[in-house]
Design a protein around this motif. Sequence first.
Motif, mmCIF file in Angstrom:
data_model
loop_
_atom_site.group_PDB
_atom_site.id
_atom_site.type_symbol
_atom_site.label_atom_id
_atom_site.label_comp_id
_atom_site.label_asym_id
_atom_site.label_seq_id
_atom_site.Cartn_x
_atom_site.Cartn_y
_atom_site.Cartn_z
ATOM 1 N N SER A 254 0.825 -1.203 0.000
ATOM 2 C CA SER A 254 0.000 0.000 0.000
ATOM 3 C C SER A 254 0.862 1.257 0.000
ATOM 4 O O SER A 254 0.620 2.203 -0.771
ATOM 5 C CB SER A 254 -0.908 -0.015 1.229
ATOM 6 O OG SER A 254 -1.610 1.188 1.369
ATOM 7 N N THR A 255 1.870 1.273 0.842
ATOM 8 C CA THR A 255 2.768 2.420 0.933
ATOM 9 C C THR A 255 3.524 2.624 -0.375
ATOM 10 O O THR A 255 3.660 3.767 -0.854
ATOM 11 C CB THR A 255 3.743 2.232 2.110
ATOM 12 O OG1 THR A 255 2.972 2.083 3.313
ATOM 13 C CG2 THR A 255 4.688 3.409 2.250
ATOM 14 N N VAL A 256 3.982 1.538 -0.970
ATOM 15 C CA VAL A 256 4.708 1.630 -2.245
ATOM 16 C C VAL A 256 3.798 2.182 -3.334
ATOM 17 O O VAL A 256 4.180 3.106 -4.081
ATOM 18 C CB VAL A 256 5.277 0.249 -2.663
ATOM 19 C CG1 VAL A 256 5.786 0.278 -4.090
ATOM 20 C CG2 VAL A 256 6.371 -0.183 -1.711
ATOM 21 N N LEU A 257 2.593 1.648 -3.439
ATOM 22 C CA LEU A 257 1.669 2.104 -4.483
ATOM 23 C C LEU A 257 1.333 3.586 -4.316
ATOM 24 O O LEU A 257 1.274 4.331 -5.305
ATOM 25 C CB LEU A 257 0.400 1.246 -4.481
ATOM 26 C CG LEU A 257 0.595 -0.211 -4.909
ATOM 27 C CD1 LEU A 257 -0.693 -1.006 -4.709
ATOM 28 C CD2 LEU A 257 1.072 -0.302 -6.353
ATOM 29 N N GLN A 258 1.138 4.027 -3.086
ATOM 30 C CA GLN A 258 0.862 5.443 -2.850
ATOM 31 C C GLN A 258 2.079 6.302 -3.188
ATOM 32 O O GLN A 258 1.946 7.385 -3.764
ATOM 33 C CB GLN A 258 0.438 5.671 -1.402
ATOM 34 C CG GLN A 258 -0.957 5.132 -1.108
ATOM 35 C CD GLN A 258 -1.326 5.300 0.346
ATOM 36 O OE1 GLN A 258 -1.382 6.415 0.833
ATOM 37 N NE2 GLN A 258 -1.576 4.190 1.029
ATOM 38 N N ALA A 259 3.272 5.816 -2.841
ATOM 39 C CA ALA A 259 4.505 6.555 -3.150
ATOM 40 C C ALA A 259 4.704 6.698 -4.652
ATOM 41 O O ALA A 259 5.297 7.669 -5.124
ATOM 42 C CB ALA A 259 5.713 5.867 -2.522
ATOM 43 N N LEU A 260 4.171 5.736 -5.400
ATOM 44 C CA LEU A 260 4.274 5.776 -6.858
ATOM 45 C C LEU A 260 3.151 6.587 -7.503
ATOM 46 O O LEU A 260 3.066 6.653 -8.729
ATOM 47 C CB LEU A 260 4.285 4.350 -7.431
ATOM 48 C CG LEU A 260 5.502 3.516 -7.015
ATOM 49 C CD1 LEU A 260 5.349 2.089 -7.514
ATOM 50 C CD2 LEU A 260 6.793 4.142 -7.534
ATOM 51 N N MET B 76 -0.324 6.262 -6.969
ATOM 52 C CA MET B 76 -1.660 5.681 -7.100
ATOM 53 C C MET B 76 -2.580 6.346 -6.074
ATOM 54 O O MET B 76 -2.198 6.521 -4.913
ATOM 55 C CB MET B 76 -1.622 4.164 -6.875
ATOM 56 C CG MET B 76 -2.976 3.493 -7.102
ATOM 57 S SD MET B 76 -2.929 1.693 -6.852
ATOM 58 C CE MET B 76 -2.193 1.177 -8.395
ATOM 59 N N PRO B 77 -3.780 6.737 -6.474
ATOM 60 C CA PRO B 77 -4.720 7.357 -5.533
ATOM 61 C C PRO B 77 -5.062 6.417 -4.371
ATOM 62 O O PRO B 77 -5.166 5.194 -4.555
ATOM 63 C CB PRO B 77 -5.963 7.630 -6.387
ATOM 64 C CG PRO B 77 -5.483 7.594 -7.801
ATOM 65 C CD PRO B 77 -4.316 6.659 -7.829
ATOM 66 N N VAL B 78 -5.241 6.994 -3.193
ATOM 67 C CA VAL B 78 -5.500 6.213 -1.989
ATOM 68 C C VAL B 78 -6.707 5.292 -2.172
ATOM 69 O O VAL B 78 -6.664 4.128 -1.771
ATOM 70 C CB VAL B 78 -5.694 7.139 -0.763
ATOM 71 C CG1 VAL B 78 -6.124 6.352 0.456
ATOM 72 C CG2 VAL B 78 -4.423 7.912 -0.470
ATOM 73 N N GLY B 79 -7.766 5.780 -2.761
ATOM 74 C CA GLY B 79 -8.963 4.961 -2.968
ATOM 75 C C GLY B 79 -8.669 3.721 -3.800
ATOM 76 O O GLY B 79 -9.158 2.629 -3.496
ATOM 77 N N LYS B 80 -7.877 3.877 -4.835
ATOM 78 C CA LYS B 80 -7.498 2.747 -5.689
ATOM 79 C C LYS B 80 -6.622 1.767 -4.907
ATOM 80 O O LYS B 80 -6.794 0.550 -5.013
ATOM 81 C CB LYS B 80 -6.766 3.258 -6.936
ATOM 82 C CG LYS B 80 -6.225 2.181 -7.831
ATOM 83 C CD LYS B 80 -7.321 1.441 -8.554
ATOM 84 C CE LYS B 80 -6.700 0.463 -9.562
ATOM 85 N NZ LYS B 80 -7.660 -0.458 -10.087
ATOM 86 N N VAL B 81 -5.699 2.288 -4.111
ATOM 87 C CA VAL B 81 -4.829 1.430 -3.300
ATOM 88 C C VAL B 81 -5.679 0.604 -2.339
ATOM 89 O O VAL B 81 -5.479 -0.608 -2.207
ATOM 90 C CB VAL B 81 -3.778 2.259 -2.528
ATOM 91 C CG1 VAL B 81 -3.036 1.403 -1.515
ATOM 92 C CG2 VAL B 81 -2.815 2.926 -3.493
ATOM 93 N N ILE B 82 -6.622 1.241 -1.678
ATOM 94 C CA ILE B 82 -7.504 0.530 -0.741
ATOM 95 C C ILE B 82 -8.256 -0.582 -1.461
ATOM 96 O O ILE B 82 -8.354 -1.708 -0.962
ATOM 97 C CB ILE B 82 -8.475 1.514 -0.053
ATOM 98 C CG1 ILE B 82 -7.696 2.418 0.901
ATOM 99 C CG2 ILE B 82 -9.586 0.768 0.687
ATOM 100 C CD1 ILE B 82 -8.492 3.596 1.440
ATOM 101 N N ALA B 83 -8.756 -0.291 -2.659
ATOM 102 C CA ALA B 83 -9.489 -1.298 -3.428
ATOM 103 C C ALA B 83 -8.589 -2.471 -3.828
ATOM 104 O O ALA B 83 -8.991 -3.637 -3.732
ATOM 105 C CB ALA B 83 -10.103 -0.659 -4.670
ATOM 106 N N VAL B 84 -7.367 -2.176 -4.258
ATOM 107 C CA VAL B 84 -6.427 -3.232 -4.654
ATOM 108 C C VAL B 84 -6.117 -4.143 -3.466
ATOM 109 O O VAL B 84 -6.165 -5.371 -3.575
ATOM 110 C CB VAL B 84 -5.124 -2.608 -5.226
ATOM 111 C CG1 VAL B 84 -4.018 -3.642 -5.332
ATOM 112 C CG2 VAL B 84 -5.395 -1.964 -6.572
ATOM 113 N N ILE B 85 -5.806 -3.544 -2.333
ATOM 114 C CA ILE B 85 -5.459 -4.324 -1.148
ATOM 115 C C ILE B 85 -6.675 -5.122 -0.660
ATOM 116 O O ILE B 85 -6.563 -6.295 -0.297
ATOM 117 C CB ILE B 85 -4.898 -3.417 -0.025
ATOM 118 C CG1 ILE B 85 -3.611 -2.728 -0.487
ATOM 119 C CG2 ILE B 85 -4.692 -4.196 1.270
ATOM 120 C CD1 ILE B 85 -2.466 -3.649 -0.880
#
Length: 170
Positions: A135-141, A143-152
């Motif tokens: 999650s932290t990596v995706l956000q650092a790259l 990716m919007p937080v909402g999308k990260v939450i959905a992926v995880i």
Amino acid sequence: DPTPGDTPRIILVGYGRVGRIVGDILNKQGKPFIGIDVDPEAVARARKAGANVVYGDATQRAFLRKCGLGDAPAVVVTMHDAAAAEHVVAAARAERADLPVIVRARDADHAARLFTLGATEVIREVLEASFEIASTVLQALGMPVGKVIAVIHDERDTRKKRVRAGVPAD
């Protein structure tokens, strides 16, 4: 003395590093709990800090009853000892089929055993740490937080279904 109070309390079994954090969050949200641990020094430190923690063996159904299992809104098991955690789940489930039982698991095999014993939800240590890192990596790259939450969420759901179905997992 784990004599139940007037208000039903969550039973939090294991008051080490994980249990203390869960207890702190429950306190901040106004959710009463009784902590149980088999380490007398940990219990003494917790009580000195003002936490409602008692010394005892939560694998024993009679002890869980004394702690308020009959009207507890949930049981949370954060113990590091896999076999003891399994005994607690079995004891709690034997008393109450309706009770949410949330348990910390060491790995996928342990999680599968806990589900078989009647755990409602199982949180796998390594998997959740991995999700947090991803999650932290995706956000650092970017990716919007909402999308990260959905992926995880999707990844967690997929892996949980595999473990519940007995499919070998990581």
